[in-house]
Motif scaffolding. Structure first.
Motif, PDB file in Angstrom:
ATOM      1  N   GLN A  15       2.347   1.706  -3.415  1.00  0.00           N
ATOM      2  CA  GLN A  15       1.337   2.182  -4.374  1.00  0.00           C
ATOM      3  C   GLN A  15       1.074   3.673  -4.179  1.00  0.00           C
ATOM      4  O   GLN A  15       0.956   4.414  -5.150  1.00  0.00           O
ATOM      5  CB  GLN A  15       0.041   1.392  -4.191  1.00  0.00           C
ATOM      6  N   GLU A  16       0.989   4.126  -2.929  1.00  0.00           N
ATOM      7  CA  GLU A  16       0.786   5.553  -2.663  1.00  0.00           C
ATOM      8  C   GLU A  16       1.956   6.375  -3.183  1.00  0.00           C
ATOM      9  O   GLU A  16       1.775   7.453  -3.744  1.00  0.00           O
ATOM     10  CB  GLU A  16       0.608   5.786  -1.165  1.00  0.00           C
ATOM     11  N   ALA A  17       3.166   5.872  -3.003  1.00  0.00           N
ATOM     12  CA  ALA A  17       4.344   6.589  -3.487  1.00  0.00           C
ATOM     13  C   ALA A  17       4.349   6.673  -5.007  1.00  0.00           C
ATOM     14  O   ALA A  17       4.675   7.722  -5.578  1.00  0.00           O
ATOM     15  CB  ALA A  17       5.613   5.910  -2.991  1.00  0.00           C
ATOM     16  N   ASP A  73       1.673   6.558  -6.943  1.00  0.00           N
ATOM     17  CA  ASP A  73       0.586   7.454  -7.332  1.00  0.00           C
ATOM     18  C   ASP A  73       0.991   8.907  -7.136  1.00  0.00           C
ATOM     19  O   ASP A  73       0.645   9.770  -7.940  1.00  0.00           O
ATOM     20  CB  ASP A  73      -0.672   7.158  -6.520  1.00  0.00           C
ATOM     21  N   ALA A  74       1.732   9.208  -6.078  1.00  0.00           N
ATOM     22  CA  ALA A  74       2.163  10.581  -5.812  1.00  0.00           C
ATOM     23  C   ALA A  74       3.139  11.058  -6.885  1.00  0.00           C
ATOM     24  O   ALA A  74       3.104  12.217  -7.301  1.00  0.00           O
ATOM     25  CB  ALA A  74       2.813  10.673  -4.435  1.00  0.00           C
ATOM     26  N   LYS A  81       1.409  15.452   2.451  1.00  0.00           N
ATOM     27  CA  LYS A  81       2.010  14.198   2.883  1.00  0.00           C
ATOM     28  C   LYS A  81       3.326  13.943   2.181  1.00  0.00           C
ATOM     29  O   LYS A  81       4.144  13.182   2.658  1.00  0.00           O
ATOM     30  CB  LYS A  81       1.057  13.042   2.595  1.00  0.00           C
ATOM     31  N   ASP A  82       3.516  14.550   1.047  1.00  0.00           N
ATOM     32  CA  ASP A  82       4.696  14.273   0.228  1.00  0.00           C
ATOM     33  C   ASP A  82       5.842  15.202   0.644  1.00  0.00           C
ATOM     34  O   ASP A  82       5.731  16.405   0.520  1.00  0.00           O
ATOM     35  CB  ASP A  82       4.344  14.477  -1.245  1.00  0.00           C
ATOM     36  N   ASP A 141      -1.333  17.936  -6.580  1.00  0.00           N
ATOM     37  CA  ASP A 141      -0.889  18.801  -5.493  1.00  0.00           C
ATOM     38  C   ASP A 141      -0.793  20.262  -5.920  1.00  0.00           C
ATOM     39  O   ASP A 141      -0.594  21.142  -5.094  1.00  0.00           O
ATOM     40  CB  ASP A 141       0.485  18.353  -4.982  1.00  0.00           C
ATOM     41  N   ASP A 186       0.829  -1.204   0.000  1.00  0.00           N
ATOM     42  CA  ASP A 186       0.000   0.000   0.000  1.00  0.00           C
ATOM     43  C   ASP A 186       0.868   1.262   0.000  1.00  0.00           C
ATOM     44  O   ASP A 186       0.585   2.224  -0.719  1.00  0.00           O
ATOM     45  CB  ASP A 186      -0.932   0.021   1.213  1.00  0.00           C
ATOM     46  N   ARG A 187       1.916   1.256   0.803  1.00  0.00           N
ATOM     47  CA  ARG A 187       2.821   2.424   0.829  1.00  0.00           C
ATOM     48  C   ARG A 187       3.503   2.617  -0.519  1.00  0.00           C
ATOM     49  O   ARG A 187       3.647   3.746  -0.992  1.00  0.00           O
ATOM     50  CB  ARG A 187       3.877   2.245   1.913  1.00  0.00           C
TER      51      ARG A 187
END
Length: 86
Positions: free
Chosen positions: A46-48, A50-51, A78-79, A58, A43-44
């Protein structure tokens, strides 16, 4: 004699099919175990990804003048790259 060979061939085919099903089941079980065991890390990651893929999410709208409250926007991000960039 012919009937004995035919019966043995059928049994060999059944064993081969059974072995194939066992192997497929083991592979499916291993895949699901991997997904469940590493879910937080996946999950982490995937979030990275996606960011990185959508930095426009943003970004501020073009008509934003940049008045008060800009500091809160940076702190809420968050980034860490957004904080360093701004």
């Amino acid at each position: 004699m012919r009937g004995a060979l035919g019966g043995g061939g059928s049994r060999a085919r059944q064993n081969a099919v059974r072995s194939g099903l066992v192997v497929l089941g083991a592979v499916a079980f291993g895949y699901l175990s991997f997904r469940v065991g590493f879910k937080p890390y996946l999950d982490r990651a995937q979030e990275a990804m996606d960011a990185r893929a959508s930095p426009a999410s943003d970004a501020r709208p073009p008509d934003h003048a940049g008045g008060e409250g800009d500091e809160d926007d940076v702190a809420a991000s968050k980034d860490p790259a957004v904080v360093l960039r701004d």
